[in-house]
Design a protein around this motif. Sequence first.
Motif, PDB file in Angstrom:
ATOM      1  N   HIS A 161      -5.785   1.775  -2.771  1.00 48.82           N
ATOM      2  CA  HIS A 161      -6.351   1.778  -1.425  1.00 48.82           C
ATOM      3  C   HIS A 161      -5.613   2.757  -0.518  1.00 48.82           C
ATOM      4  O   HIS A 161      -4.462   3.120  -0.783  1.00 48.82           O
ATOM      5  CB  HIS A 161      -6.437   0.360  -0.818  1.00 48.82           C
ATOM      6  N   VAL A 163      -4.735   3.552   3.674  1.00 46.47           N
ATOM      7  CA  VAL A 163      -4.661   2.939   5.000  1.00 46.47           C
ATOM      8  C   VAL A 163      -4.391   4.042   6.022  1.00 46.47           C
ATOM      9  O   VAL A 163      -3.443   4.818   5.880  1.00 46.47           O
ATOM     10  CB  VAL A 163      -3.548   1.861   5.056  1.00 46.47           C
ATOM     11  N   HIS A 204      -9.062  -4.756  -0.680  1.00 49.23           N
ATOM     12  CA  HIS A 204      -9.409  -3.640   0.202  1.00 49.23           C
ATOM     13  C   HIS A 204      -9.142  -2.311  -0.485  1.00 49.23           C
ATOM     14  O   HIS A 204      -8.145  -2.141  -1.174  1.00 49.23           O
ATOM     15  CB  HIS A 204      -8.723  -3.715   1.568  1.00 49.23           C
ATOM     16  N   HIS A 218      -0.563   4.852   4.347  1.00 49.95           N
ATOM     17  CA  HIS A 218      -0.108   4.776   2.949  1.00 49.95           C
ATOM     18  C   HIS A 218      -1.251   4.768   1.950  1.00 49.95           C
ATOM     19  O   HIS A 218      -2.385   4.462   2.282  1.00 49.95           O
ATOM     20  CB  HIS A 218       0.804   3.572   2.720  1.00 49.95           C
ATOM     21  N   MET A 220      -1.944   2.888  -1.695  1.00 47.85           N
ATOM     22  CA  MET A 220      -1.446   1.840  -2.580  1.00 47.85           C
ATOM     23  C   MET A 220      -1.896   2.137  -4.001  1.00 47.85           C
ATOM     24  O   MET A 220      -3.072   2.450  -4.235  1.00 47.85           O
ATOM     25  CB  MET A 220      -1.995   0.465  -2.148  1.00 47.85           C
ATOM     26  N   HIS A 250       1.969  -9.697   0.206  1.00 50.21           N
ATOM     27  CA  HIS A 250       0.959  -9.695   1.259  1.00 50.21           C
ATOM     28  C   HIS A 250       0.160 -10.991   1.261  1.00 50.21           C
ATOM     29  O   HIS A 250      -0.172 -11.533   0.203  1.00 50.21           O
ATOM     30  CB  HIS A 250       0.000  -8.515   1.079  1.00 50.21           C
ATOM     31  N   TYR A 259       7.167  -0.374  -0.397  1.00 47.18           N
ATOM     32  CA  TYR A 259       6.605   0.915   0.000  1.00 47.18           C
ATOM     33  C   TYR A 259       7.693   1.974  -0.099  1.00 47.18           C
ATOM     34  O   TYR A 259       8.784   1.798   0.442  1.00 47.18           O
ATOM     35  CB  TYR A 259       6.104   0.885   1.444  1.00 47.18           C
ATOM     36  N   GLU A 269       2.487   2.564  -1.345  1.00 50.42           N
ATOM     37  CA  GLU A 269       2.718   1.150  -1.651  1.00 50.42           C
ATOM     38  C   GLU A 269       2.614   0.990  -3.163  1.00 50.42           C
ATOM     39  O   GLU A 269       1.634   1.438  -3.778  1.00 50.42           O
ATOM     40  CB  GLU A 269       1.678   0.263  -0.947  1.00 50.42           C
TER      41      GLU A 269
HETATM   42 FE   LIG Z   1      -1.445  -1.625   1.480  1.00 52.05          FE
END
Ligand SMILES: [Fe+2]
Length: 331
Positions: A161, A163, A204, A218, A220, A250, A259, A269
């Motif tokens: 993912h 962000v 996500h 970031h 992931m 999380h 991270y 991440e």
């Molecule tokens: Fe994340």
Amino acid sequence: MANDPYRQLPDRGRTEGGLRSLGYIGVETRRLDDWADFASGLLGMQLVDRRDRGFVLRTDERAARVLVEDGTSERVAVMGWEVADAEALAALAARLSDAGHAVAPGDRDLAERRRVAGLLVARDPLGNRLEFFHGAADAPKPFVPGRAISGFRTGSLGLGHVVLTARSPEAVIPFYTELLGFRLSDYALRPFRAWFFHLNSRHHSFALIGTGADGFHHLMVELDSLDDVGQAYDLAQLDDGRVGVTLGRHSNDHMTSFYARSPSGFMIEYGWGGRSIDPESWRPFECDFGPSFWGHERAWLPLDKRAEALRLRLAAAAAGRRAPDFVRGDD
Ligand SMILES: [Fe+2]
């Protein structure tokens, strides 16, 4: 809920965007050698096609997952989103262009560099370059990790993912939901505002956080083994300042991760054990119990927000808040 920020967004009707997953990202950097060491030696990605101007990183059978190119700045230059086929790509081009967004077809040279059959290029309202593609090529040879990891969890979940940070996330969300078809997983208002969106069973594939500035926060990537993450954590701590967020879990996607600061400044991440959701039955909600059950001390947050994050974690601990341990599904 009266203060639900998502419900205050104009409801112009949703359309399915046809996006399947995050396919690749492209990085522009002045630090090619640092990137090679970081991606291969710490993250365990496979470095291929090294040339003067850059190289390609693999995380699975795909020929290209991260494209690192020599440049004059440190940034994520492109995010590549996968659609099913040429027909889906054409439908997406029409939808973006009908909504007033400039869309350009990618030429043969760009498609070859991205190792895809076809693509188009657009920008999100923040100015981020997006590419939409179909027909990603597999590499002719099996994936060989850059260090001894068990592998990355990708497949239908995609690369991972991304962000983004935004001054005004609410202004950007309709582009991603109504035009591209991202669906809200959940959102949070504290210790910082954040909205999480899915395309597939990964909780996500994309998120927006309101930090007061537009930027890339970031990428992931998810590992097949918790030990891959723990061993990277040891390695990362050998480098001063490498760890941007400490090991933690999380509360929304249940990822156990830390991270690492990349040579370009944005973070990667490095996680394990993310939950799988059913996109058809999922109902979004406000995640008001903090972003982490434990850990994840965020060096990037202002001190007052770090204190608030700690209060939320301690409250989660006092309440015995936890999630099921990860069990691999059929993804
Ligand atoms: Fe994340």
